[in-house]
Each structure stands twice: as C-alpha cells, then as structure tokens.
Design a protein around this motif. Structure first.
Motif, PDB file in Angstrom:
ATOM      1  N   PRO A 281       0.811  -1.297   0.119  1.00  0.00           N
ATOM      2  CA  PRO A 281       0.057  -0.140  -0.142  1.00  0.00           C
ATOM      3  C   PRO A 281       0.946   1.262  -0.050  1.00  0.00           C
ATOM      4  O   PRO A 281       0.294   2.276  -0.497  1.00  0.00           O
ATOM      5  CB  PRO A 281      -0.734  -0.172   1.329  1.00  0.00           C
ATOM      6  CG  PRO A 281      -0.034  -1.099   1.996  1.00  0.00           C
ATOM      7  CD  PRO A 281       0.745  -2.003   1.101  1.00  0.00           C
ATOM      8  N   THR A 282       2.212   1.066   0.447  1.00  0.00           N
ATOM      9  CA  THR A 282       2.994   2.224   0.566  1.00  0.00           C
ATOM     10  C   THR A 282       3.642   2.634  -1.036  1.00  0.00           C
ATOM     11  O   THR A 282       4.216   3.777  -1.131  1.00  0.00           O
ATOM     12  CB  THR A 282       4.050   2.252   1.314  1.00  0.00           C
ATOM     13  OG1 THR A 282       4.775   1.124   1.310  1.00  0.00           O
ATOM     14  CG2 THR A 282       3.534   2.323   2.787  1.00  0.00           C
TER      15      THR A 282
ATOM     16  N   SER B 151      -2.776   0.156  -4.659  1.00  0.00           N
ATOM     17  CA  SER B 151      -3.987   0.083  -3.712  1.00  0.00           C
ATOM     18  C   SER B 151      -5.514   0.661  -4.407  1.00  0.00           C
ATOM     19  O   SER B 151      -6.494   0.311  -3.953  1.00  0.00           O
ATOM     20  CB  SER B 151      -3.907  -0.051  -2.416  1.00  0.00           C
ATOM     21  OG  SER B 151      -3.342   1.411  -2.073  1.00  0.00           O
ATOM     22  N   GLY B 152      -5.180   1.490  -5.363  1.00  0.00           N
ATOM     23  CA  GLY B 152      -6.229   2.128  -5.884  1.00  0.00           C
ATOM     24  C   GLY B 152      -7.007   1.372  -6.923  1.00  0.00           C
ATOM     25  O   GLY B 152      -8.012   1.876  -7.625  1.00  0.00           O
TER      26      GLY B 152
ATOM     27  N   PRO C 248       7.493   1.154   6.738  1.00  0.00           N
ATOM     28  CA  PRO C 248       6.756   1.989   5.967  1.00  0.00           C
ATOM     29  C   PRO C 248       5.198   2.023   6.136  1.00  0.00           C
ATOM     30  O   PRO C 248       4.717   3.021   6.018  1.00  0.00           O
ATOM     31  CB  PRO C 248       7.161   1.901   4.426  1.00  0.00           C
ATOM     32  CG  PRO C 248       8.599   1.075   4.692  1.00  0.00           C
ATOM     33  CD  PRO C 248       8.651   0.286   5.862  1.00  0.00           C
ATOM     34  N   THR C 249       4.578   0.922   5.972  1.00  0.00           N
ATOM     35  CA  THR C 249       3.306   0.795   6.177  1.00  0.00           C
ATOM     36  C   THR C 249       2.793   1.235   7.452  1.00  0.00           C
ATOM     37  O   THR C 249       1.745   2.042   7.530  1.00  0.00           O
ATOM     38  CB  THR C 249       2.966  -0.784   6.030  1.00  0.00           C
ATOM     39  OG1 THR C 249       3.551  -1.110   4.654  1.00  0.00           O
ATOM     40  CG2 THR C 249       1.395  -0.770   5.673  1.00  0.00           C
TER      41      THR C 249
ATOM     42  N   PRO D 213      -0.709   5.296   4.209  1.00  0.00           N
ATOM     43  CA  PRO D 213      -0.695   4.646   2.927  1.00  0.00           C
ATOM     44  C   PRO D 213      -1.877   5.154   1.861  1.00  0.00           C
ATOM     45  O   PRO D 213      -2.760   5.258   2.202  1.00  0.00           O
ATOM     46  CB  PRO D 213      -1.024   3.274   3.285  1.00  0.00           C
ATOM     47  CG  PRO D 213      -0.739   2.961   4.753  1.00  0.00           C
ATOM     48  CD  PRO D 213      -0.607   4.203   5.216  1.00  0.00           C
ATOM     49  N   LYS D 214      -1.230   5.526   0.583  1.00  0.00           N
ATOM     50  CA  LYS D 214      -2.412   6.046  -0.088  1.00  0.00           C
ATOM     51  C   LYS D 214      -3.259   4.941  -0.785  1.00  0.00           C
ATOM     52  O   LYS D 214      -2.975   3.732  -1.124  1.00  0.00           O
ATOM     53  CB  LYS D 214      -1.863   6.769  -0.928  1.00  0.00           C
ATOM     54  CG  LYS D 214      -1.352   8.183  -0.605  1.00  0.00           C
ATOM     55  CD  LYS D 214       0.121   8.359  -1.051  1.00  0.00           C
ATOM     56  CE  LYS D 214       0.595   9.610  -0.232  1.00  0.00           C
ATOM     57  NZ  LYS D 214       1.675   9.079   0.977  1.00  0.00           N
ATOM     58  N   THR D 215      -4.560   5.570  -0.803  1.00  0.00           N
ATOM     59  CA  THR D 215      -5.638   4.205  -1.541  1.00  0.00           C
ATOM     60  C   THR D 215      -6.209   4.962  -2.723  1.00  0.00           C
ATOM     61  O   THR D 215      -6.614   4.146  -3.780  1.00  0.00           O
ATOM     62  CB  THR D 215      -6.729   4.029  -0.581  1.00  0.00           C
ATOM     63  OG1 THR D 215      -7.224   5.256  -0.022  1.00  0.00           O
ATOM     64  CG2 THR D 215      -6.303   3.190   0.402  1.00  0.00           C
ATOM     65  N   ARG D 216      -6.221   6.267  -3.070  1.00  0.00           N
ATOM     66  CA  ARG D 216      -6.880   6.770  -4.251  1.00  0.00           C
ATOM     67  C   ARG D 216      -6.039   6.608  -5.411  1.00  0.00           C
ATOM     68  O   ARG D 216      -4.812   6.707  -5.654  1.00  0.00           O
ATOM     69  CB  ARG D 216      -7.229   8.244  -4.114  1.00  0.00           C
ATOM     70  CG  ARG D 216      -8.506   8.449  -3.491  1.00  0.00           C
ATOM     71  CD  ARG D 216      -8.894   9.980  -3.437  1.00  0.00           C
ATOM     72  NE  ARG D 216      -7.864  10.278  -2.277  1.00  0.00           N
ATOM     73  CZ  ARG D 216      -7.234  11.667  -2.347  1.00  0.00           C
ATOM     74  NH1 ARG D 216      -7.409  12.323  -3.507  1.00  0.00           N
ATOM     75  NH2 ARG D 216      -6.235  11.879  -1.658  1.00  0.00           N
ATOM     76  N   ALA D 217      -6.615   6.200  -6.400  1.00  0.00           N
ATOM     77  CA  ALA D 217      -5.690   5.869  -7.679  1.00  0.00           C
ATOM     78  C   ALA D 217      -5.818   7.248  -8.514  1.00  0.00           C
ATOM     79  O   ALA D 217      -6.241   8.095  -8.359  1.00  0.00           O
ATOM     80  CB  ALA D 217      -6.343   4.910  -8.593  1.00  0.00           C
TER      81      ALA D 217
END
Lengths: 259, 372
Positions: free
Chosen positions: A98-99, A148-149, B272-273, B368-372
């Motif tokens: 995720p990072t 993760s997007g 990092p996570t 942690p980013k989730t948006r694409a």
C-alpha cells in the motif's frame, strides 16, 4: 527458466498435527498443474511447502523431499530466501504494497532487495512485466499512482506482474481468482495460459471448470475424515481426471456429488 | 405415531406455531406510522431551558453549577414526557438517551474549556517577546522570562526522545516480529507495568542511579532526559506495537514470496506501512512527557539563568519554572511571579497542541494512499 519439481513422500506438520501425509508427485515444466479438493484438505498447505512459505507459521515443518531439477529444496544448506527467488507466488487475496506506486509494486522484488539497475532497464522490465500480466494498457498513464487504488482484478494482475518481474522458474497460485468477478477471472485465466509457455505453474482452485479450462494436469486432494491428515488421492491429465478418473472419490468430487 | 417422543415433538411444534402466530399478531398491531414531535421541538425546548438556566444564574437565584444541572435534568424530563405522549415509548427512549449522552459530553468538555480559557486569560499578560528573550537572571520583580526554561525543556525532551524512540521501536519490532514464548510475554508484562510507573518514582530512580556514580546532590539535564525516557519508552513500545500489529500479514508474505529476507521485509515493507501510526504514537509520547514536573524537579532542579549544557549542573524547564514561580513568589511581587507561571503553562499547552497537530499532519502525509 521453467523447472520440473518432484515431490517425494512429503509429510507436512503444524507442530505435532500432521496436516498432509505422503504426497508424491511430479510437476512438469511449461505446464499448468491444478490442485483441487474440498476445503481443509491441505492443497494450500502443500502449495506453500513448494517455496518454503509453510515454515513461516510458527512450529510448522515438513518431512520428505521436494526436488527442483534434482536439487532438494529442503536440503541442509538450502536458504529459503533463495528458494523463493526461484519459485514465486500469487496469493488468494490481492496484496499490493500500500505504500508503493504501481511502478514500485512491479519493481518491488528488485527494489526491496536493493538490486541496482539502470532507470531505462527498470522501466523496460516494469513495462514488460505489466504487459505479460495484461495490465499495461490499463495503467500505463498512472504508474505513479498507488497500487491499492486499482480494482480487485487489476490488483491481482498487478501482483502477478510483481511475481513475474523477478523472473522465477516456477509460479505458485493460491486460488488467484476466488475474490474476482468473471471478467477479471477470464483475464487472469488467459494470462495463465500465456505464462505457461515460459513458466511452470501450479494453481490451487475450487473452481473445477477453471481447472478444466486452464490445466494440463490435475491433482485431487482429499482427507479421509475430519481430524485425519489430507493427501493426494489422484494425479493425472486433466482430461482423464474429469472424464474417467481411477478413484471413485475423485469421480464423486468432480461430478459434484460431494465436497 | 403413538410413541411418547413423537407426541412430545408434536406438542413442541404446536407451541412453536402458537408463538409464531402471537408474534405475527403483535406485528400486525404495530402501526407503520406514529406521531412525531414538531421538527424544531427539541432544539427550541433546549433553548428555553438554557435561557431559563442562564437567567436563574444571572439573577443570583441559583449557582452556576446548580443552574446547569437543573437545565439538563429539566430538559431531559420535559422532552421525555412530551415524546412519550406524542411518539410512543421507543421514540421517547431515543430522546432520553440522546439527552443523557449529550449532557455527558457537555460535562466532559466543561473542564477542558475551563482549563484552556483560564490558562489563556492568565497567561496572556506576560506572553510577550520579553518572556521568550529573557531568563530570570537578576530579576527580582518585573520583567524576566522563560527563555532558559523553554530551551531547557526542548533540550531535555529532545534527548529523551532520541533515546526512547530507537529503544521503544526496536523493542516493539522484537515483540511483534521475532518474540515468541516466555521472554516476549515477560517483556510485554513489564512494559505494561512500566506504563503505570508514577513519574516521581522515575525521578527518584534516576537520581539514585546517578548518585551511585556522582555522589549525593548530583543534578544535570541529562538525568532528566533519562527519567523522561523511563516514562516514555513504554508508551512508545505500546503504540508502535499496536501499529505493527495492524500491518496485514499478507504484506509480509508477499514480500517473502519475492525472496526478500525478513529484516529487509521489516525495514522496507512493515515499517513504511506502519510509519504514520508510529510517528503519531511517538509525537503523542513526547507530548505526554514534556509537561512532567516531579522527576525534573528532583533530577534537574531549576536555574535562574541560561544553562544549555545537559551534562553539567542544573537546568531550567518550563514545568519546573512554572512551579517555581508559583511556589517561591515573594510577597511584594506575587502577581508578577504568578503571571510568569501562567505564561509558562500556556507555552507548554501550545507546545503540546503543536505536537498534536504535527502528529495529525505526519499521519496524513505518511498514510498509505488508496486513491488511484
């Protein structure tokens, strides 16, 4: 590339509990071997012993031999990290880091191991891996966005790209399509069919149509009773297993009468 | 069909059937609509009671606290009884619980607001440039400031953080990634015990420890850092542990499957996570110890002038400065000393607030980013 794996008399334990007993089989290179069987019969456990992921569980151990091109993976001086270098794995649930961006996820196998590479070569490798995973066209404009997007199916293909970027000899897949919709599943099945030109693939699946569609060889795992260890019942060409199996349990299972 | 078991079965089934019929009848009686209070009924009733409460307080009829309690109780009772008549028991209970929960919230908020307004109003008087540019050297009444104490607090807490974060983080990594069996359980147990150590005990312990080497009466800034570390390490361990636990095992396995060794997996995937959460935990741990007074009073003492060398002699810190200004205010200039004490308290609150905002910022930047 693409190596043959021979398993001889493999017993798999969780501490004192014998989970899988006496598996012997040969996995041919450049082919797809499907492992089917009811839940809890030890398919995934067996799969994880092939790249020594099984021993990550505390007190888990195996007895017996797993030979890759005649070298015992459980030999005295074998480094499990080295084994995983040759045998990659794709998991049931897509698990991109995720990072990391999409690009970094594909390059993770190299970057995490601090392998230095020219930017251009790395770009090529990422593109090649994503193309092999049929994902390049969908993500080429957003390689720097987080992995993760992506949608579930795209994430799973990203994980496949990540696994093949390090050029393994063997690719293990643990129900790679079980969390995906039919369209993503088909994309991944097409991909598996392409990948078997170069890799040895072992796939665990609960979907018997899928096993029939993509595999050359099928192994049926079963357990005698609850609490008894599971084991390999029958291994044969996929056509034989699904049309004329030697074992009556196999026949009952593939025809949907139990399990 | 004549065996007793079957007849019992039958009777049982009949009971079940009757119960189902009764339930169905009950549901049939339950109307789909029911009355409801006018849309603004609740806020207007509340407003009326609040105004009445304020009036009672201002006219001197009731004390502030009593007026507040009466307002809350009166509103709750009226809205409950009114809703019971119009909306039925369930609606009324909903109103009741809403009122109780909101009152509890207001009650909890009250001391917080009171503390902030008191500190700001009392501390504002001397919250000026002089306060931050001067020490107390040669000051007998007017002027003076906490320059020396502010720097002392930053130095001592900074050193404490530098010592606690690596130790705490590495302990947490050991406990989550490596520790198994008895040793890990004991460490966890002692960390829990350490979390509850009173700060004065930490101060006494460090004093006793340094006294062994330097003789009685020893005081220096570094001792304060060690005392704060004793308080801070368990907090860092606990928060880092929780954050490392949140990292899904699937990510570790994904990394192992790419032939990444365990230590690299921890360093480059797990940490990092969890970084955002760990950074937040560390910042909050610093905020937790920066206002400690008792251990610093014992180990560091106080000075009137600048001393920024943590390994030599006493130093000033904001918390001890504040205490000192309050406790040793001379009769002829008491208010001037109190003002400086409040300003030091305000500075401490602002530092803690900044640290909290910083923690949020860090969490946002590293998450942690989730948006694409």
């Amino acid at each position: 590339m693409a190596k043959r794996i021979e398993v001889k008399g493999l017993d798999i334990y969780y501490d004192k509990f014998l989970a899988v007993q006496g598996v012997s089989m040969t996995i041919e290179p450049r082919s797809v071997t499907a492992l089917i069987g009811p839940s809890g019969c030890g398919k995934s456990t067996f799969l994880r012993t092939l790249n020594r992921m099984h021993e990550l569980v505390p007190k888990a151990r195996v007895e017996g031999k797993v030979l890759m091109d005649n070298q015992d993976l459980y030999g005295a001086n074998v480094d499990p990290v080295g084994v995983r270098r040759h045998i990659g794995m794709v998991f049931q649930r897509p698990n991109p880091f995720p990072t990391m961006s999409i690009y970094d996820n594909v390059a993770a196998g190299l970057k995490l191991n601090n392998k230095r590479m020219k930017r251009k070569d790395l770009d090529d490798l990422v593109e090649r891996s994503l193309r092999s995973a049929n994902l390049w066209e969908e993500v080429k404009d957003r390689l720097n966005r987080p992995g993760s997007g992506l949608s579930g199916g795209q994430q799973q293909r990203l994980c496949i790209a990540r696994a093949i970027a390090v050029a393994p000899d063997v690719l293990l897949m643990d129900e790679p399509c079980s969390a995906l919709d039919p369209i993503s599943t088909q994309a991944i099945e097409d991909l598996i069919t392409e990948l078997k030109e170069q890799y040895t693939i072992v796939i665990v699946t609960h979907n018997m149509q899928q096993a029939q569609r993509i595999s050359d060889t099928t192994g049926f795992f079963n357990l005698q009773a609850i609490g008894e260890p599971g084991g390999l019942v029958e291994l044969d060409t996929t056509t034989k297993i699904f049309t004329n199996p030697a074992n009556s349990d196999t026949e009952r299972y593939v025809s949907g009468r139990f399990g | 069909m004549s065996t007793p078991t079957t007849s019992l079965d039958k009777g049982d089934r009949n009971d079940k059937g009757r119960a189902r019929e009764e339930a169905a009848a009950l549901l049939a009686d339950m109307p789909l609509t029911h009355g409801s209070l006018p849309r603004r009924a609740a806020p207007l009733t509340l407003l009326a009671f609040v105004l009445a409460g304020i009036a009672a307080w201002q006219t001197g009829l009731l004390g502030a606290a009593f007026a507040g309690i009466l307002t809350a109780v009166g509103y709750t009772a009226v809205i409950y009884l009114w809703a019971r008549r119009v909306e039925g028991p369930r609606g009324a209970f909903d109103r009741l619980v809403t009122a109780v929960v909101s009152s509890a919230f207001a009650l909890a908020l009250l001391p917080l607001i009171s503390v902030i307004t008191t500190v700001v109003s009392n501390g504002a008087a001397r919250f000026d440039a002089d306060f931050f540019n001067n020490s107390m050297l040669g000051v007998v009444d007017e002027g003076g400031g906490a320059h020396h104490a502010l720097m002392g607090t930053l130095i001592i807490t900074g050193i404490a953080a530098l010592m606690s974060v690596p130790v705490g983080l590495m302990t947490a990594i050991y406990l989550i990634e490596y520790g198994r069996g008895r040793l890990a359980r004991w460490i966890t147990f002692f960390v829990d015990v350490m979390t509850g150590i009173p700060s004065i005990v930490a101060g006494l312990f460090v004093y006793a420890l340094f006294e062994l080497f330097y003789g009685p009466g020893i005081r220096m800034g570094f001792m304060g850092s060690v005392a704060l570390s004793v308080l801070m390490i368990p907090v860092v361990i606990r928060s880092a542990e929780e954050m490392l636990k949140l990292v899904p095992n699937e990510l570790r396995e994904a990394s192992y499957a790419l032939a990444v060794p365990k230590w690299r997996t921890i360093l480059k995937v797990v940490l990092p996570t969890a970084l955002a959460g760990i950074a937040t935990g560390v910042t909050l741990a610093i905020a937790r110890v920066i206002g400690e007074t008792a251990p610093l009073l014992i180990t560091v003492g106080i000075t009137r002038g600048d001393n920024f060398d943590p390994f030599n002699e006493r130093m000033a810190t904001l918390s001890v400065f504040s205490y000192n200004q309050y406790a040793y205010a001379p009769g002829h200039a008491r208010d001037l000393f109190y003002e400086r004490a409040w300003s030091a308290a305000l500075t401490l609150i602002l530092i803690v607030m900044t640290l909290n905002l910083l923690a949020r910022l860090i969490a946002k930047l590293f998450a942690p980013k989730t948006r694409a």
